[in-house]
Motif scaffolding. Structure first.
Motif, PDB file in Angstrom:
ATOM      1  N   VAL A 123       0.874  -1.179   0.000  1.00 19.03           N
ATOM      2  CA  VAL A 123       0.000   0.000   0.000  1.00 19.03           C
ATOM      3  C   VAL A 123       0.907   1.223   0.000  1.00 19.03           C
ATOM      4  CG1 VAL A 123      -1.736   1.321   1.272  1.00 19.03           C
ATOM      5  CG2 VAL A 123      -1.883  -1.175   1.183  1.00 19.03           C
ATOM      6  N   VAL A 124       0.749   2.069  -1.011  1.00 14.42           N
ATOM      7  CA  VAL A 124       1.665   3.195  -1.192  1.00 14.42           C
ATOM      8  C   VAL A 124       0.859   4.475  -1.378  1.00 14.42           C
ATOM      9  CG1 VAL A 124       1.801   2.819  -3.692  1.00 14.42           C
ATOM     10  CG2 VAL A 124       3.660   4.000  -2.537  1.00 14.42           C
ATOM     11  N   SER A 125       1.421   5.588  -0.909  1.00 11.11           N
ATOM     12  CA  SER A 125       0.742   6.874  -1.046  1.00 11.11           C
ATOM     13  C   SER A 125       1.782   7.967  -1.210  1.00 11.11           C
ATOM     14  CB  SER A 125      -0.129   7.162   0.184  1.00 11.11           C
ATOM     15  OG  SER A 125      -0.787   8.398   0.047  1.00 11.11           O
ATOM     16  N   ASN A 126       1.565   8.838  -2.182  1.00  6.26           N
ATOM     17  CA  ASN A 126       2.510   9.917  -2.469  1.00  6.26           C
ATOM     18  C   ASN A 126       1.801  11.262  -2.399  1.00  6.26           C
ATOM     19  OD1 ASN A 126       5.212  10.846  -3.575  1.00  6.26           O
ATOM     20  ND2 ASN A 126       3.869  11.610  -5.186  1.00  6.26           N
ATOM     21  N   ALA A 127       2.214  12.116  -1.465  1.00  8.38           N
ATOM     22  CA  ALA A 127       1.722  13.497  -1.360  1.00  8.38           C
ATOM     23  C   ALA A 127       0.204  13.565  -1.270  1.00  8.38           C
ATOM     24  CB  ALA A 127       2.230  14.328  -2.528  1.00  8.38           C
ATOM     25  N   THR A 128      -0.374  12.743  -0.412  1.00  2.00           N
ATOM     26  CA  THR A 128      -1.827  12.732  -0.225  1.00  2.00           C
ATOM     27  C   THR A 128      -2.224  12.880   1.235  1.00  2.00           C
ATOM     28  OG1 THR A 128      -2.179  11.343  -2.170  1.00  2.00           O
ATOM     29  CG2 THR A 128      -3.917  11.328  -0.519  1.00  2.00           C
ATOM     30  N   LEU A 129      -1.506  12.221   2.116  1.00  2.00           N
ATOM     31  CA  LEU A 129      -1.934  12.151   3.516  1.00  2.00           C
ATOM     32  C   LEU A 129      -1.976  13.509   4.202  1.00  2.00           C
ATOM     33  CD1 LEU A 129      -0.034   8.897   4.483  1.00  2.00           C
ATOM     34  CD2 LEU A 129      -2.507   9.203   4.410  1.00  2.00           C
ATOM     35  N   GLN A 130      -1.233  14.497   3.700  1.00  2.00           N
ATOM     36  CA  GLN A 130      -1.253  15.814   4.321  1.00  2.00           C
ATOM     37  C   GLN A 130      -2.620  16.482   4.207  1.00  2.00           C
ATOM     38  OE1 GLN A 130       0.296  15.102   1.505  1.00  2.00           O
ATOM     39  NE2 GLN A 130      -0.045  16.716   0.000  1.00  2.00           N
ATOM     40  N   TRP A 131      -3.453  16.001   3.286  1.00  2.00           N
ATOM     41  CA  TRP A 131      -4.789  16.563   3.107  1.00  2.00           C
ATOM     42  C   TRP A 131      -5.820  15.904   4.024  1.00  2.00           C
ATOM     43  CZ3 TRP A 131      -5.259  20.925   0.544  1.00  2.00           C
ATOM     44  CH2 TRP A 131      -4.288  21.255  -0.422  1.00  2.00           C
ATOM     45  N   VAL A 132      -5.414  14.886   4.776  1.00  2.00           N
ATOM     46  CA  VAL A 132      -6.353  14.126   5.595  1.00  2.00           C
ATOM     47  C   VAL A 132      -6.210  14.551   7.054  1.00  2.00           C
ATOM     48  CG1 VAL A 132      -7.081  11.818   6.299  1.00  2.00           C
ATOM     49  CG2 VAL A 132      -6.167  12.184   4.001  1.00  2.00           C
ATOM     50  N   PRO A 133      -7.238  15.184   7.621  1.00  2.00           N
ATOM     51  CA  PRO A 133      -7.151  15.580   9.035  1.00  2.00           C
ATOM     52  C   PRO A 133      -6.889  14.369   9.921  1.00  2.00           C
ATOM     53  CG  PRO A 133      -9.062  16.602   7.977  1.00  2.00           C
ATOM     54  CD  PRO A 133      -8.523  15.596   7.009  1.00  2.00           C
ATOM     55  N   GLY A 134      -5.978  14.533  10.873  1.00  2.00           N
ATOM     56  CA  GLY A 134      -5.670  13.454  11.800  1.00  2.00           C
ATOM     57  C   GLY A 134      -5.025  12.248  11.156  1.00  2.00           C
ATOM     58  N   HIS A 135      -4.187  12.494  10.126  1.00  2.00           N
ATOM     59  CA  HIS A 135      -3.633  11.349   9.394  1.00  2.00           C
ATOM     60  C   HIS A 135      -2.693  10.506  10.245  1.00  2.00           C
ATOM     61  CE1 HIS A 135      -0.157  14.050   8.723  1.00  2.00           C
ATOM     62  NE2 HIS A 135       0.534  12.956   8.488  1.00  2.00           N
ATOM     63  N   LEU A 136      -2.095  11.086  11.281  1.00  2.00           N
ATOM     64  CA  LEU A 136      -1.218  10.293  12.146  1.00  2.00           C
ATOM     65  C   LEU A 136      -1.969   9.127  12.778  1.00  2.00           C
ATOM     66  CD1 LEU A 136       1.043  12.866  14.054  1.00  2.00           C
ATOM     67  CD2 LEU A 136       1.816  10.983  12.610  1.00  2.00           C
ATOM     68  N   GLU A 137      -3.190   9.398  13.250  1.00  2.00           N
ATOM     69  CA  GLU A 137      -3.982   8.345  13.873  1.00  2.00           C
ATOM     70  C   GLU A 137      -4.440   7.308  12.853  1.00  2.00           C
ATOM     71  OE1 GLU A 137      -4.449  11.600  14.315  1.00  2.00           O
ATOM     72  OE2 GLU A 137      -3.696  11.766  16.368  1.00  2.00           O
ATOM     73  N   LEU A 138      -4.486   7.707  11.586  1.00  2.00           N
ATOM     74  CA  LEU A 138      -4.949   6.816  10.524  1.00  2.00           C
ATOM     75  C   LEU A 138      -3.874   5.828  10.072  1.00  2.00           C
ATOM     76  CD1 LEU A 138      -7.567   6.634   8.693  1.00  2.00           C
ATOM     77  CD2 LEU A 138      -6.282   8.005   7.031  1.00  2.00           C
ATOM     78  N   LEU A 139      -2.613   6.178  10.283  1.00  2.00           N
ATOM     79  CA  LEU A 139      -1.517   5.406   9.699  1.00  2.00           C
ATOM     80  C   LEU A 139      -1.502   3.925  10.097  1.00  2.00           C
ATOM     81  CD1 LEU A 139       1.435   7.959   9.844  1.00  2.00           C
ATOM     82  CD2 LEU A 139       0.010   7.345   7.884  1.00  2.00           C
ATOM     83  N   PRO A 140      -1.654   3.568  11.370  1.00  2.00           N
ATOM     84  CA  PRO A 140      -1.624   2.131  11.688  1.00  2.00           C
ATOM     85  C   PRO A 140      -2.716   1.344  10.966  1.00  2.00           C
ATOM     86  CG  PRO A 140      -1.307   3.441  13.678  1.00  2.00           C
ATOM     87  CD  PRO A 140      -1.712   4.401  12.596  1.00  2.00           C
ATOM     88  N   ARG A 141      -3.901   1.938  10.791  1.00  2.00           N
ATOM     89  CA  ARG A 141      -4.982   1.235  10.098  1.00  2.00           C
ATOM     90  C   ARG A 141      -4.671   1.092   8.610  1.00  2.00           C
ATOM     91  NH1 ARG A 141      -8.359   4.924  12.638  1.00  2.00           N
ATOM     92  NH2 ARG A 141      -9.583   5.384  10.754  1.00  2.00           N
ATOM     93  N   LEU A 142      -4.057   2.112   8.021  1.00  2.00           N
ATOM     94  CA  LEU A 142      -3.645   1.984   6.624  1.00  2.00           C
ATOM     95  C   LEU A 142      -2.568   0.916   6.486  1.00  2.00           C
ATOM     96  CD1 LEU A 142      -3.492   5.702   5.424  1.00  2.00           C
ATOM     97  CD2 LEU A 142      -5.108   3.944   4.684  1.00  2.00           C
ATOM     98  N   ALA A 143      -1.637   0.882   7.424  1.00  2.00           N
ATOM     99  CA  ALA A 143      -0.594  -0.141   7.380  1.00  2.00           C
ATOM    100  C   ALA A 143      -1.197  -1.540   7.494  1.00  2.00           C
ATOM    101  CB  ALA A 143       0.424   0.095   8.490  1.00  2.00           C
ATOM    102  N   ASP A 144      -2.262  -1.673   8.270  1.00  2.00           N
ATOM    103  CA  ASP A 144      -2.903  -2.979   8.424  1.00  2.00           C
ATOM    104  C   ASP A 144      -3.509  -3.493   7.125  1.00  2.00           C
ATOM    105  OD1 ASP A 144      -2.214  -3.132  11.072  1.00  2.00           O
ATOM    106  OD2 ASP A 144      -4.148  -2.417  11.815  1.00  2.00           O
TER     107      ASP A 144
END
Length: 268
Positions: free
Chosen positions: A100-121
């Motif tokens: 799962v890869v993402s380039n220059a997108t997560l900065q637009w998502v509020p609270g993306h830090l909390e989202l990261l473990p779920r995306l990694a899953d």
């Protein structure tokens, strides 16, 4: 916010694509399935297929204009309209993938830090992403400063500082039992050509919410705020990023992270 402009975004394709190559170079395990979150107009999703020709690759983006452009210019690819937050919860309609890869997108998502473990899953082997780390650069400081002046402030309201984290913070969030994490940063110094190149660069990305609000106001009220904003913001950017004989140097910091499972999620 109004939809994105694929044409404007692709104006500096080579410069915007460089971090993606650096990110992929740190993905050590060859995937058989890949999901590209925030795939935009598909130009980098095609790169994924070129790098791993045996892999099944799906691009996901929340912008109808971007997905339409991707499907038109890369008919051999698979592109799905959807939100990466739904993908984090397994509700995007796109299956989990090796990478799962993402380039220059997560900065637009509020609270993306909390989202990261779920995306990694959602990644059976590797989760890799890069985000801009330039929100305190003159380009963005001046954006917030000019937008706070009258008459712009009454139209656009407070301009959010879309902060991303430092590599150590991403390491701390993603480093869990069963995972190894590689996190780093790179500052590119792009040399941009033409008139007002930094204005054109930021107008296609970070300044989009401000410009869309001004454009909507102009259409509704017959004003010319967008042109006035471009003039004031452009003048400030020319002072902050003076043009040289060889072009306009533009420093751009990127932050990267690659999280890899020590054992494949399928147990292999």
């Amino acid at each position: 916010m109004a939809d994105w402009s694929p044409t404007a975004y692709l104006r500096y394709t080579d410069e915007r694509s460089r971090p993606f190559g650096e990110l992929l170079a740190r993905v050590r395990r060859v995937p058989s399935t890949v999901v590209d979150l925030g795939c935009g107009p598909g130009h980098l999703t095609a790169v994924l297929r070129e790098r791993w020709p045996g892999a099944s690759v799906v691009g996901l983006d929340a912008s109808p204009a971007m997905i339409e452009r991707a499907r038109a210019t890369d008919p051999g690819g698979t592109y799905v309209l959807g939100d990466l937050r739904d993908h984090a919860d397994g509700r995007s309609g796109v299956d989990d993938a090796d990478l799962v890869v993402s380039n220059a997108t997560l900065q637009w998502v509020p609270g993306h830090l909390e989202l990261l473990p779920r995306l990694a899953d959602r990644a059976r082997r590797t989760f890799a992403f890069s985000v801009p780390g330039n929100h305190d650069a003159p380009s963005h400081v001046l954006l917030r400063e000019v937008a706070s002046r009258p008459p712009f402030a009454d139209v656009v309201g407070p301009v959010e500082r879309r902060a991303t984290a430092d590599p150590a913070e991403y390491l701390d969030v993603l480093a869990r039992s069963g995972w190894t994490v590689d996190a780093w940063e790179t500052t590119y110094v792009h040399v941009l050509d033409g008139e007002d190149p930094v204005l054109r660069w930021v107008s296609a990305t970070g300044a989009q919410p401000v410009l869309h609000a001004l454009d909507a106001h102009d259409r509704e009220h017959g004003t010319g705020l967008r042109a006035r904003f471009d003039a004031e913001y452009g003048a400030a950017l020319r002072e902050a990023y003076p043009r040289r004989a060889y072009g306009t140097p533009f420093a751009f910091r990127r932050v990267f992270a690659v999280a890899t499972r020590e054992t494949d999620a399928r147990g292999t």
